[in-house]
Design an enzyme around this catalytic site. Structure first.
Site, PDB file in Angstrom:
ATOM      1  N   GLY A 320      -5.412  -0.338  13.374  1.00  0.00           N
ATOM      2  CA  GLY A 320      -4.169   0.411  13.500  1.00  0.00           C
ATOM      3  C   GLY A 320      -4.405   1.872  13.182  1.00  0.00           C
ATOM      4  O   GLY A 320      -4.328   2.747  14.035  1.00  0.00           O
ATOM      5  N   ARG A 321      -4.753   2.127  11.906  1.00  0.00           N
ATOM      6  CA  ARG A 321      -5.022   3.499  11.452  1.00  0.00           C
ATOM      7  C   ARG A 321      -6.072   4.195  12.321  1.00  0.00           C
ATOM      8  O   ARG A 321      -5.929   5.370  12.670  1.00  0.00           O
ATOM      9  CB  ARG A 321      -5.493   3.444   9.997  1.00  0.00           C
ATOM     10  CG  ARG A 321      -5.732   4.787   9.355  1.00  0.00           C
ATOM     11  CD  ARG A 321      -6.557   4.623   8.074  1.00  0.00           C
ATOM     12  NE  ARG A 321      -6.125   3.498   7.272  1.00  0.00           N
ATOM     13  CZ  ARG A 321      -5.301   3.571   6.234  1.00  0.00           C
ATOM     14  NH1 ARG A 321      -4.817   4.746   5.877  1.00  0.00           N
ATOM     15  NH2 ARG A 321      -4.991   2.500   5.551  1.00  0.00           N
ATOM     16  N   TYR A 366      -0.497   5.841  -3.148  1.00  0.00           N
ATOM     17  CA  TYR A 366      -1.904   5.450  -3.247  1.00  0.00           C
ATOM     18  C   TYR A 366      -2.828   6.546  -3.766  1.00  0.00           C
ATOM     19  O   TYR A 366      -4.035   6.340  -3.836  1.00  0.00           O
ATOM     20  CB  TYR A 366      -2.443   5.039  -1.869  1.00  0.00           C
ATOM     21  CG  TYR A 366      -1.601   4.047  -1.114  1.00  0.00           C
ATOM     22  CD1 TYR A 366      -1.178   2.862  -1.704  1.00  0.00           C
ATOM     23  CD2 TYR A 366      -1.234   4.283   0.204  1.00  0.00           C
ATOM     24  CE1 TYR A 366      -0.408   1.948  -1.014  1.00  0.00           C
ATOM     25  CE2 TYR A 366      -0.465   3.371   0.913  1.00  0.00           C
ATOM     26  CZ  TYR A 366      -0.049   2.207   0.293  1.00  0.00           C
ATOM     27  OH  TYR A 366       0.708   1.306   0.991  1.00  0.00           O
ATOM     28  N   CYS A 393      12.992  16.050  -5.696  1.00  0.00           N
ATOM     29  CA  CYS A 393      13.159  16.197  -7.144  1.00  0.00           C
ATOM     30  C   CYS A 393      12.250  15.213  -7.869  1.00  0.00           C
ATOM     31  O   CYS A 393      12.702  14.313  -8.580  1.00  0.00           O
ATOM     32  CB  CYS A 393      14.626  15.962  -7.509  1.00  0.00           C
ATOM     33  SG  CYS A 393      15.028  16.458  -9.190  1.00  0.00           S
TER      34      CYS A 393
END
Length: 472
Positions: A320-321, A366, A393
């Site tokens: 995928g990546r 991660y 924030c």
């Protein structure tokens, strides 16, 4: 540590950013092939300039280079086809839709010969809406609902990857009601751990996916007892963002042992080794070329089968990546800059942009590392150590932890962060009520929206209290 116990090689640990010779340079293995600077130093992708993209679509903006996605998809299919053919078998390649899914991406990858791996009803419906052949879909998930399985069987999904004893019974009953025989793979945990973030390593025993190796034979026996299910083989996925072949080879050895055992009681025509192939996010990353990965993984499986005197099954993979990651860039506008002393007189320049963890959650989740470059211009100012941060924030709202940009980076500059094609749009949120950005595809000098961005009006429209007040 014995050779059998070696973990899978993965991305290197984050290192302090070294000062570059040129803080304007674009590293080939991180940026899409079409990324270049024009005569004025402005960045263009797919032949479309950054300023034009900002003026037309606004920022923050996800940009995906269609040609880059297609190139990676085509190369991946060719690499595994060639590697499999060299050992007398064939290979299937599925695009792992969780990396980034929309109808256009489904069309691109299926055009290039990939199937699609989905893991929810939503992903399934996107693939179907794009015209994907259901027979070339794989359906993952550790908690598929009855309605999801009903839909999968109803449309004829080619492979359901079963993940638990309950799911085996649930799917069998549904297929029986439909008068169907549903092909399935059994997901197993090989025990090979990818050396990546704990939440990205998916083949160790104490986690939610799949069956332990010693529980698999009984699960397969049960599948074979059920007339409405057809056992195709085993599935294993050892993690994500993995470099090198060693981890895949060790996992394959363990999988082939189980595969050989299962052959005693019936055919096991397919073995799916998952995906997780890494890409370069920064100069510190040196991913293994897909041709080398394919050749090495298939050769390892072939050797294990030869040792055991069994035929090599058809193989399947789920990248995928490595298909979409390098094709994506996120474009931001700089809002403020602020020098901060970080000890012994050293300074880091904080560069705040108009997005952040809502459009790229990976650094917060991660500790993922990225790099950045000025997109609207080049500069000969001395490089400055920077931290690119978002507008949320949260002190952990970091887009790029450590990099160098020209020291004159200023409000109004456009900033581009490469390698954001995977798991950025997919993980996007509306935290602090920042609308999710649009996704724009670029190719041959043209840009078009493939996923519409949200507006604050869209977010308010979902608020039932606002709707009630307007209708009163």
């Amino acid at each position: 540590m014995s050779a059998a116990a070696q973990p899978a090689p993965a991305q290197p640990a984050a290192q302090p950013a070294a000062q570059p010779v040129d803080a304007n340079a674009l590293l080939d293995r991180v940026w899409p092939a079409s990324a270049q600077r024009d005569e004025h130093g402005a960045l263009s992708i797919g032949g479309v300039g950054a300023a034009e993209l900002r003026d037309t679509f606004g920022t923050p903006l996800y940009i995906v280079d269609e040609a880059e996605v297609r190139t990676h998809a085509r190369r991946t299919v060719a690499a595994f086809d060639e590697a499999a053919a060299a050992h007398g078998t064939s290979a299937r390649v599925y695009y792992a839709g969780k990396a980034f899914l929309c109808t256009e991406v489904v069309r691109w990858v299926t055009d290039e010969g990939l199937g699609v791996d989905v893991c929810s009803l939503g992903e399934l419906e996107v693939a179907l809406a794009a015209g994907a052949d259901p027979a070339r879909l794989g359906f993952h998930g550790n908690n598929k609902s009855t309605s999801e399985l009903e839909r999968a069987v109803e449309v004829g999904v080619g492979t359901v990857i079963v993940d638990s004893p309950i799911e085996i019974e649930r799917l069998a009953a549904i297929a029986d009601r439909h008068g169907a025989v549903q092909p399935v793979l059994l997901r197993v945990n090989s025990g090979v751990h990818a050396e990546t973030h704990e939440f990205l390593a998916t083949a160790h025993e104490d986690q939610k996916f799949g069956f332990a190796m010693d529980a698999a034979p009984a699960a397969v026996a049960r599948i074979r007892e059920l007339d409405s299910l057809r056992f195709l083989g085993l599935h294993c996925h050892i993690g994500s963002q993995i470099f090198g072949v060693a981890g895949f080879a060790e996992s394959a050895a363990r999988l082939v042992d189980l595969h050989a055992q299962l052959l005693h009681d019936g055919p096991v025509p397919l073995m799916n080794l998952g995906g997780g192939f890494g890409i370069a996010y920064t100069a510190a990353d040196d991913p293994t070329p897909i041709d080398d990965l394919a050749a090495g993984i298939v050769a390892a499986v072939a050797q294990e089968c030869e040792v055991r005197g069994i035929p090599l099954p058809e193989l399947a993979f789920e990248p995928g990546r490595s298909i979409v990651g390098q094709a994506g860039i996120t474009l931001y506008e700089v809002g403020t800059t602020k020098p901060v002393t970080i000890g012994e007189g050293a300074q880091r320049l904080y560069v705040s942009v108009d997005g952040g963890m809502s459009d790229n959650a990976r650094p917060a989740l991660y500790g993922a590392q990225y790099t950045a470059r000025l997109a609207s211009r080049v500069s000969d100012a001395a490089p400055a150590l920077v931290r690119v941060v978002g507008s949320h924030c949260e002190s952990g709202d970091i887009v790029v932890e450590n990099d160098h940009l020209p020291g004159d980076v200023a409000p109004g500059d456009l900033l581009a962060v490469p390698a954001t094609g995977a798991y950025c749009f997919s993980l996007a949120s509306t935290y602090n009520y920042l609308p999710r950005p649009a996704v724009v595809a670029v190719r041959d000098g043209h840009a078009r929206v493939i996923v519409r961005g949200e507006t604050i009006a869209d977010l308010l429209h979902r608020d039932a209290g606002v709707a009630e007040e307007r209708n009163a």
